[in-house]
Design a protein around this motif. Sequence first.
Motif, short mmCIF file in Angstrom:
data_model
loop_
_atom_site.label_atom_id
_atom_site.label_comp_id
_atom_site.label_asym_id
_atom_site.label_seq_id
_atom_site.Cartn_x
_atom_site.Cartn_y
_atom_site.Cartn_z
N ARG A 43 8.05 4.63 -1.58
CA ARG A 43 6.85 3.91 -1.61
C ARG A 43 6.24 3.45 -2.73
O ARG A 43 5.60 2.16 -2.90
CB ARG A 43 5.89 4.85 -0.50
CG ARG A 43 6.35 5.16 0.80
CD ARG A 43 6.43 4.17 1.82
NE ARG A 43 5.42 3.39 2.03
CZ ARG A 43 4.98 2.48 2.76
NH1 ARG A 43 6.19 1.71 3.43
NH2 ARG A 43 3.87 1.80 3.01
N GLU A 84 8.13 0.37 -4.31
CA GLU A 84 7.83 -0.71 -3.49
C GLU A 84 6.50 -1.13 -4.08
O GLU A 84 6.26 -2.66 -3.97
CB GLU A 84 8.01 -0.63 -2.38
CG GLU A 84 9.43 -0.37 -1.79
CD GLU A 84 10.43 -1.52 -2.12
OE1 GLU A 84 9.86 -2.44 -2.06
OE2 GLU A 84 11.58 -1.27 -2.25
N ALA A 85 5.48 -0.39 -4.16
CA ALA A 85 4.08 -0.71 -4.27
C ALA A 85 4.18 -1.27 -5.72
O ALA A 85 3.42 -2.28 -6.20
CB ALA A 85 3.21 0.29 -4.35
N CYS A 86 5.13 -0.72 -6.83
CA CYS A 86 4.92 -1.46 -8.18
C CYS A 86 5.87 -2.63 -8.28
O CYS A 86 5.95 -3.32 -9.22
CB CYS A 86 5.62 -0.10 -9.00
SG CYS A 86 4.60 1.07 -9.15
N ARG A 87 6.46 -3.12 -7.17
CA ARG A 87 7.33 -4.28 -7.16
C ARG A 87 8.16 -4.36 -8.36
O ARG A 87 8.30 -5.38 -8.93
CB ARG A 87 6.40 -5.56 -7.13
CG ARG A 87 5.22 -5.54 -5.97
CD ARG A 87 4.59 -6.77 -5.96
NE ARG A 87 3.31 -6.74 -5.23
CZ ARG A 87 3.19 -6.68 -3.85
NH1 ARG A 87 4.40 -6.70 -3.24
NH2 ARG A 87 2.19 -6.78 -2.94
N VAL A 88 8.71 -3.28 -8.72
CA VAL A 88 10.28 -3.24 -9.50
C VAL A 88 11.51 -3.77 -9.02
O VAL A 88 12.33 -4.21 -9.47
CB VAL A 88 10.28 -1.82 -10.26
CG1 VAL A 88 8.93 -1.64 -10.96
CG2 VAL A 88 10.53 -1.13 -9.22
N GLU A 124 13.72 -6.46 -6.48
CA GLU A 124 13.48 -7.77 -6.41
C GLU A 124 14.60 -8.11 -5.00
O GLU A 124 15.81 -7.78 -4.97
CB GLU A 124 14.24 -8.70 -7.55
CG GLU A 124 13.40 -8.53 -8.70
CD GLU A 124 14.36 -9.33 -9.91
OE1 GLU A 124 15.14 -9.98 -9.63
OE2 GLU A 124 13.81 -9.07 -10.94
N GLN A 135 14.17 -2.02 -0.22
CA GLN A 135 13.20 -2.60 0.72
C GLN A 135 12.48 -1.23 1.55
O GLN A 135 12.28 -1.36 2.80
CB GLN A 135 13.86 -3.25 1.95
CG GLN A 135 14.79 -4.71 1.19
CD GLN A 135 15.38 -5.44 2.43
OE1 GLN A 135 15.97 -4.85 3.33
NE2 GLN A 135 15.11 -6.85 2.05
N GLN A 136 11.65 -0.78 0.74
CA GLN A 136 10.84 0.40 1.17
C GLN A 136 11.53 1.52 2.04
O GLN A 136 10.97 2.20 2.93
CB GLN A 136 9.67 -0.16 2.20
CG GLN A 136 8.75 -1.31 1.42
CD GLN A 136 7.52 -1.54 2.50
OE1 GLN A 136 7.39 -1.03 3.53
NE2 GLN A 136 6.79 -2.29 1.78
N THR A 180 1.02 0.83 -13.68
CA THR A 180 1.33 -0.43 -12.88
C THR A 180 0.39 -0.57 -11.56
O THR A 180 0.29 -1.60 -11.10
CB THR A 180 2.83 -0.13 -12.41
OG1 THR A 180 3.43 -0.03 -13.81
CG2 THR A 180 3.50 -1.29 -11.55
#
Length: 183
Positions: A18, A21-25, A27, A49-50, A166
């Motif tokens: 989780r 995904e929250a850190c958006r590392v 793509e 994808q989480q 982050t």
Amino acid sequence: MAGLKLAALGLLSWGNARCVEACRVAEGSEALALVSLRPDEVGIDVVSQQSLLFSRGTTIQPRTESVLPPVESAPSPPLSGNGGAGSIEESAASGLQSIPAPPAETFVDLVAIEVVRSLHSYGGLEPGNPVTKVIVVGATGQEPAGEDALQHRLAMPARGLDWAGTLGLPRADHLRERLDAAG
């Protein structure tokens, strides 16, 4: 099972997924490996994808001694027909003693080995969604060396991730100051 309930089994790996995904590392739908370093263990989680696709943790114990124990043998009478070269046991023992001990493995070397093993295992389970990058986290002080070793060994991007920075969370030293001020 000694009366223990396993209600929290897997929560650390799920929480890590989780946070990644929250850190958006990641793509799109790419899979990435999150390598969590702790003083005596490493956790490897593959996330996409989480979702937590794969998780493995193992203890790390650097080897510092020779793998060959010292050989003590009493002299044996020479075998007939061998030209007085001594017994077979003596020949074998002297051969073993002349093999140099391998260099001591470092924590980072062992982490790299375990990550490669884990990614090979994951690749056999999910061949259609290969890992494309590695994220290294922890507070051991070995993270930068781990990033370099994994990038070299895996030939893919490997970098660190500062969770708190982050995600915009306060740092541990700020939290300690607030707790002290609160009394």
